[in-house]
Design a protein around this motif. Structure first.
Motif: not given
Length: 260
Positions: A155-165
């Motif tokens: 929940e507190d790291m969802q901004s990393l989702g775009t980074t993974f992509f």
């Protein structure tokens, strides 16, 4: 999630062919349209975007509701199933690219073409199916990957989702450059022709596409294995939320039937 990310690198490498070898392959083919106009080889990339623009509304309007009735899943299919379909379509696309290149090499042998600037008497629209299929695959892959990494991140790291992509796409392009360089060096030895030489009319690009077909098929198997081991984060959360909701509804009514 890292394991899923790793098995998305090869599909990103396949995607990189759109702006590299597909274009170089197209420059050797007959690009005439009419008597005085030649189609730019890179312009076929627009069919990727066009196929995506057509496929996205069809996916949302028809595919998702149909699968929702079959599976009961609000998304129609799971996130990993969406990625798997995209990867399968990519394998089909690179298989078609291999078959078209085998056909192009056959035409080259028949007409005894060896010069780097000689045009192969084969229409560039032979390349169209692989462009269209990669566009359709991206409807499942690109959107599915972005949704998967965002949805499944803590929940507190969802901004990393775009980074993974985005990092997967970047590393896929670097991996593509590395493969092209290494294959060119390893195959250009002695009397052997390079698979990816400056002169594609005197190379073996079909072998390289065959190589990509093999590694993409193996990667698909690795993805299926990784998917079978993956446990969705949201499933547990939805179960817990369901339990809390049931408990709260039970507390709203007292044993005497009076509202609390």
């Amino acid at each position: 999630m890292m394991l899923i990310w790793l098995v998305t690198l090869v599909p990103s490498t396949i995607w990189a062919q759109i702006n590299t070898l597909f274009v170089k392959q197209g420059t050797t083919m007959n690009r005439s349209l009419g008597s005085s106009f030649q189609i730019p080889a890179a312009s076929l990339g627009s069919f990727v975007t066009l196929s995506m623009l057509i496929s996205v509304p069809m996916y949302d309007r028809y595919f998702v509701p149909f699968m929702r009735r079959k599976t009961g899943n609000p998304r129609g299919i799971t996130l990993l199933q969406r990625l798997g379909i995209g990867f399968v379509i990519q394998v089909i696309a690179i298989a078609i690219a291999y078959a078209v290149e085998v056909r192009r090499m056959h035409v080259i042998r028949v007409h005894q073409i060896t010069g780097p600037k000689q045009i192969v008497p084969m229409n560039i629209f032979w390349l169209l199916p692989q462009y269209v299929l990669l566009g359709i695959a991206d409807v499942f892959n690109a959107i599915g990957l972005l949704e998967f990494f965002y949805d499944q991140s803590p929940e507190d790291m969802q901004s990393l989702g775009t980074t993974f992509f985005t990092s997967g796409i970047g590393i896929g392009n670097f991996l593509n450059s590395f493969l092209v360089t290494m294959v060119d060096k390893l195959t250009d030895r002695g009397q052997h022709k390079s698979w990816i030489g400056d002169n594609l009319n005197d190379s073996h690009l079909d072998y390289y596409y065959g190589f990509l077909l093999v590694i993409s098929t193996l990667n698909l198997g690795a993805f299926i294995w990784a998917s079978s081991k993956y446990v969705y984060k949201r499933e547990t959360k939805e179960v817990n939320e369901g339990c809390i909701e049931m408990e709260s509804k039970a507390l709203e009514i007292s044993p005497l039937g009076l509202q609390v």
